[in-house]
Scaffold this motif. Sequence first.
Motif, PDB file in Angstrom:
ATOM      1  N   ALA A  70       0.844  -1.080   0.037  1.00 29.07           N
ATOM      2  CA  ALA A  70       0.129   0.025   0.230  1.00 29.07           C
ATOM      3  C   ALA A  70       0.780   1.263  -0.021  1.00 29.07           C
ATOM      4  O   ALA A  70       0.526   2.359  -0.678  1.00 29.07           O
ATOM      5  CB  ALA A  70      -0.890   0.036   1.422  1.00 29.07           C
ATOM      6  N   ALA A  71       2.125   1.069   0.780  1.00 31.72           N
ATOM      7  CA  ALA A  71       2.753   2.427   0.773  1.00 31.72           C
ATOM      8  C   ALA A  71       3.458   2.487  -0.422  1.00 31.72           C
ATOM      9  O   ALA A  71       3.615   3.690  -0.971  1.00 31.72           O
ATOM     10  CB  ALA A  71       3.852   2.140   1.765  1.00 31.72           C
ATOM     11  N   ILE A  72       3.873   1.524  -1.099  1.00 25.82           N
ATOM     12  CA  ILE A  72       4.773   1.646  -2.387  1.00 25.82           C
ATOM     13  C   ILE A  72       4.031   2.116  -3.462  1.00 25.82           C
ATOM     14  O   ILE A  72       4.064   3.140  -4.106  1.00 25.82           O
ATOM     15  CB  ILE A  72       5.371   0.300  -2.608  1.00 25.82           C
ATOM     16  CG1 ILE A  72       6.560   0.157  -1.833  1.00 25.82           C
ATOM     17  CG2 ILE A  72       5.963   0.138  -4.014  1.00 25.82           C
ATOM     18  CD1 ILE A  72       7.312  -1.400  -1.971  1.00 25.82           C
ATOM     19  N   GLY A  73       2.558   1.551  -3.582  1.00 26.21           N
ATOM     20  CA  GLY A  73       1.780   2.044  -4.302  1.00 26.21           C
ATOM     21  C   GLY A  73       1.274   3.452  -4.549  1.00 26.21           C
ATOM     22  O   GLY A  73       1.421   4.047  -5.306  1.00 26.21           O
ATOM     23  N   ALA A  74       1.164   3.865  -2.879  1.00 26.98           N
ATOM     24  CA  ALA A  74       0.722   5.290  -2.645  1.00 26.98           C
ATOM     25  C   ALA A  74       1.574   6.190  -3.219  1.00 26.98           C
ATOM     26  O   ALA A  74       1.514   7.205  -4.114  1.00 26.98           O
ATOM     27  CB  ALA A  74       0.149   5.535  -1.523  1.00 26.98           C
ATOM     28  N   VAL A  75       2.968   5.963  -2.800  1.00 30.61           N
ATOM     29  CA  VAL A  75       4.074   6.975  -3.039  1.00 30.61           C
ATOM     30  C   VAL A  75       4.455   6.833  -4.578  1.00 30.61           C
ATOM     31  O   VAL A  75       4.570   8.022  -5.219  1.00 30.61           O
ATOM     32  CB  VAL A  75       5.287   6.683  -2.155  1.00 30.61           C
ATOM     33  CG1 VAL A  75       6.472   7.528  -2.558  1.00 30.61           C
ATOM     34  CG2 VAL A  75       4.930   6.602  -0.695  1.00 30.61           C
ATOM     35  N   ALA A  76       4.683   5.792  -5.079  1.00 32.26           N
ATOM     36  CA  ALA A  76       4.955   5.594  -6.433  1.00 32.26           C
ATOM     37  C   ALA A  76       4.039   6.222  -7.306  1.00 32.26           C
ATOM     38  O   ALA A  76       4.275   6.846  -8.485  1.00 32.26           O
ATOM     39  CB  ALA A  76       5.395   4.235  -6.796  1.00 32.26           C
ATOM     40  N   GLY A  77       2.608   5.954  -7.056  1.00 34.48           N
ATOM     41  CA  GLY A  77       1.625   6.398  -7.982  1.00 34.48           C
ATOM     42  C   GLY A  77       1.625   7.859  -7.969  1.00 34.48           C
ATOM     43  O   GLY A  77       1.413   8.544  -8.998  1.00 34.48           O
ATOM     44  N   GLY A  78       1.899   8.423  -7.007  1.00 35.15           N
ATOM     45  CA  GLY A  78       1.775  10.114  -6.589  1.00 35.15           C
ATOM     46  C   GLY A  78       2.893  10.728  -7.586  1.00 35.15           C
ATOM     47  O   GLY A  78       2.638  11.651  -8.059  1.00 35.15           O
ATOM     48  N   GLN A  79       3.977  10.085  -7.425  1.00 33.93           N
ATOM     49  CA  GLN A  79       5.254  10.755  -8.235  1.00 33.93           C
ATOM     50  C   GLN A  79       4.747  10.505  -9.791  1.00 33.93           C
ATOM     51  O   GLN A  79       5.398  11.466 -10.449  1.00 33.93           O
ATOM     52  CB  GLN A  79       6.267   9.905  -7.599  1.00 33.93           C
ATOM     53  CG  GLN A  79       7.781  10.670  -8.074  1.00 33.93           C
ATOM     54  CD  GLN A  79       7.881  11.666  -6.976  1.00 33.93           C
ATOM     55  OE1 GLN A  79       7.029  11.671  -5.904  1.00 33.93           O
ATOM     56  NE2 GLN A  79       8.389  12.987  -7.301  1.00 33.93           N
ATOM     57  N   VAL A  80       4.374   9.302 -10.121  1.00 31.16           N
ATOM     58  CA  VAL A  80       4.180   9.129 -11.819  1.00 31.16           C
ATOM     59  C   VAL A  80       3.031  10.118 -11.986  1.00 31.16           C
ATOM     60  O   VAL A  80       3.160  10.814 -13.007  1.00 31.16           O
ATOM     61  CB  VAL A  80       3.575   7.757 -11.824  1.00 31.16           C
ATOM     62  CG1 VAL A  80       3.097   7.671 -13.314  1.00 31.16           C
ATOM     63  CG2 VAL A  80       4.808   6.731 -11.700  1.00 31.16           C
ATOM     64  N   GLY A  81       2.175  10.366 -11.161  1.00 30.37           N
ATOM     65  CA  GLY A  81       1.046  11.470 -11.344  1.00 30.37           C
ATOM     66  C   GLY A  81       1.586  12.780 -11.507  1.00 30.37           C
ATOM     67  O   GLY A  81       1.407  13.412 -12.564  1.00 30.37           O
ATOM     68  N   TYR A  82       2.617  13.155 -10.879  1.00 26.82           N
ATOM     69  CA  TYR A  82       3.293  14.445 -10.922  1.00 26.82           C
ATOM     70  C   TYR A  82       3.889  14.372 -12.031  1.00 26.82           C
ATOM     71  O   TYR A  82       3.951  15.673 -12.766  1.00 26.82           O
ATOM     72  CB  TYR A  82       4.238  14.518  -9.648  1.00 26.82           C
ATOM     73  CG  TYR A  82       5.066  15.618  -9.613  1.00 26.82           C
ATOM     74  CD1 TYR A  82       4.705  16.970  -9.359  1.00 26.82           C
ATOM     75  CD2 TYR A  82       6.290  15.595 -10.106  1.00 26.82           C
ATOM     76  CE1 TYR A  82       5.329  17.953  -9.391  1.00 26.82           C
ATOM     77  CE2 TYR A  82       7.437  16.767 -10.322  1.00 26.82           C
ATOM     78  CZ  TYR A  82       6.793  18.211  -9.668  1.00 26.82           C
ATOM     79  OH  TYR A  82       7.833  18.821  -9.758  1.00 26.82           O
ATOM     80  N   LEU A  83       4.635  13.561 -12.401  1.00 24.41           N
ATOM     81  CA  LEU A  83       5.293  13.587 -13.828  1.00 24.41           C
ATOM     82  C   LEU A  83       4.437  13.732 -15.012  1.00 24.41           C
ATOM     83  O   LEU A  83       4.700  14.542 -16.081  1.00 24.41           O
ATOM     84  CB  LEU A  83       5.994  12.222 -14.093  1.00 24.41           C
ATOM     85  CG  LEU A  83       7.254  12.040 -13.142  1.00 24.41           C
ATOM     86  CD1 LEU A  83       8.006  10.845 -13.208  1.00 24.41           C
ATOM     87  CD2 LEU A  83       8.451  13.314 -13.183  1.00 24.41           C
ATOM     88  N   ILE A  84       3.186  13.063 -14.873  1.00 23.25           N
ATOM     89  CA  ILE A  84       2.250  13.130 -16.081  1.00 23.25           C
ATOM     90  C   ILE A  84       1.846  14.615 -16.048  1.00 23.25           C
ATOM     91  O   ILE A  84       1.835  15.075 -17.297  1.00 23.25           O
ATOM     92  CB  ILE A  84       1.116  12.148 -15.721  1.00 23.25           C
ATOM     93  CG1 ILE A  84       1.647  10.812 -15.892  1.00 23.25           C
ATOM     94  CG2 ILE A  84      -0.023  12.504 -16.704  1.00 23.25           C
ATOM     95  CD1 ILE A  84       0.468   9.723 -15.469  1.00 23.25           C
ATOM     96  N   GLY A  85       1.507  15.232 -15.126  1.00 26.60           N
ATOM     97  CA  GLY A  85       1.156  16.327 -15.016  1.00 26.60           C
ATOM     98  C   GLY A  85       2.304  17.540 -15.588  1.00 26.60           C
ATOM     99  O   GLY A  85       1.882  18.727 -16.141  1.00 26.60           O
ATOM    100  N   ARG A  86       3.519  17.251 -15.311  1.00 24.57           N
ATOM    101  CA  ARG A  86       4.580  18.081 -15.631  1.00 24.57           C
ATOM    102  C   ARG A  86       4.760  18.060 -17.042  1.00 24.57           C
ATOM    103  O   ARG A  86       5.328  19.016 -17.624  1.00 24.57           O
ATOM    104  CB  ARG A  86       5.913  17.807 -14.906  1.00 24.57           C
ATOM    105  CG  ARG A  86       6.826  18.967 -14.855  1.00 24.57           C
ATOM    106  CD  ARG A  86       7.736  18.570 -13.648  1.00 24.57           C
ATOM    107  NE  ARG A  86       8.602  19.796 -13.435  1.00 24.57           N
ATOM    108  CZ  ARG A  86       9.531  19.864 -12.423  1.00 24.57           C
ATOM    109  NH1 ARG A  86       9.643  19.154 -11.852  1.00 24.57           N
ATOM    110  NH2 ARG A  86      10.293  21.000 -12.495  1.00 24.57           N
TER     111      ARG A  86
END
Length: 245
Positions: A70-86
């Motif tokens: 759960a921790a890995i999915g939440a943190v890694a997903g948030g970082q990927v979402g940030y890169l998508i937005g950027r």
Amino acid sequence: MIAVNPLDSASVLAAFGALGVLAVIFAESGLLVFGFFLPGDTLLFPAGVLCAGTAEQPARLALWQVLLCAAIGAVAGGQVGYLIGRHGGRALLARTSSRRVKGAASRAENLLARYGYGKALVIGRFVPLLRTVLHPVAGALGVPTRPFTLWQTVGGVLWSQALVLAGFTLGASVPAVDDYLLLLVAAVVVLSMLPLLVEARRTRRERRAEPEPEGHAEAEGSEGDAEPGPRDEPQRRDQSGRHDR
């Protein structure tokens, strides 16, 4: 072959266990459009319940595996979402036709502007729908990488671990609670919607408290400066006659 419905938390947990938690939470935390419809709170809480064993029935999932995934999915997903937005998040949001996605993106932008990076990224994790678009919106707005990574990690770990441990505590203290998973999921959905209702009510109050626009006030003021009507003409003639005398 097992048919899995990714929108159904029970189906995901039965088919993939902790790895299903990792995959779904990753997508729900960062994949802008697809993750918008995936379970988040309603997956983590039941997963925690299934980690609690009793004397009659052993635990169906390992608690440490679920917490880690759960921790890995939440943190890694948030970082990927940030890169998508950027790298094109604005264009992606502009192309979507979903009002829910656009509304959540607008709320995410307002949250970042009101509370700043730290509070917004932590608070936003606990608000359904909002957390899926919050990270891409942060990337599109140019939030610096270091503070974003720090605070989205804090928010992701707090959110994911709190829900799993809450489910585990309930499962360990109430016998046969996993027989009522559907009711628990419904309760989690209702509770997770409370922040949205509070935010909507606050937005309505702020709109009501906003002063009238300047254009309206100027329009009222201009009425007093308008040219005199026919009734004022006799007064002007009298005054002009006096001056001639």
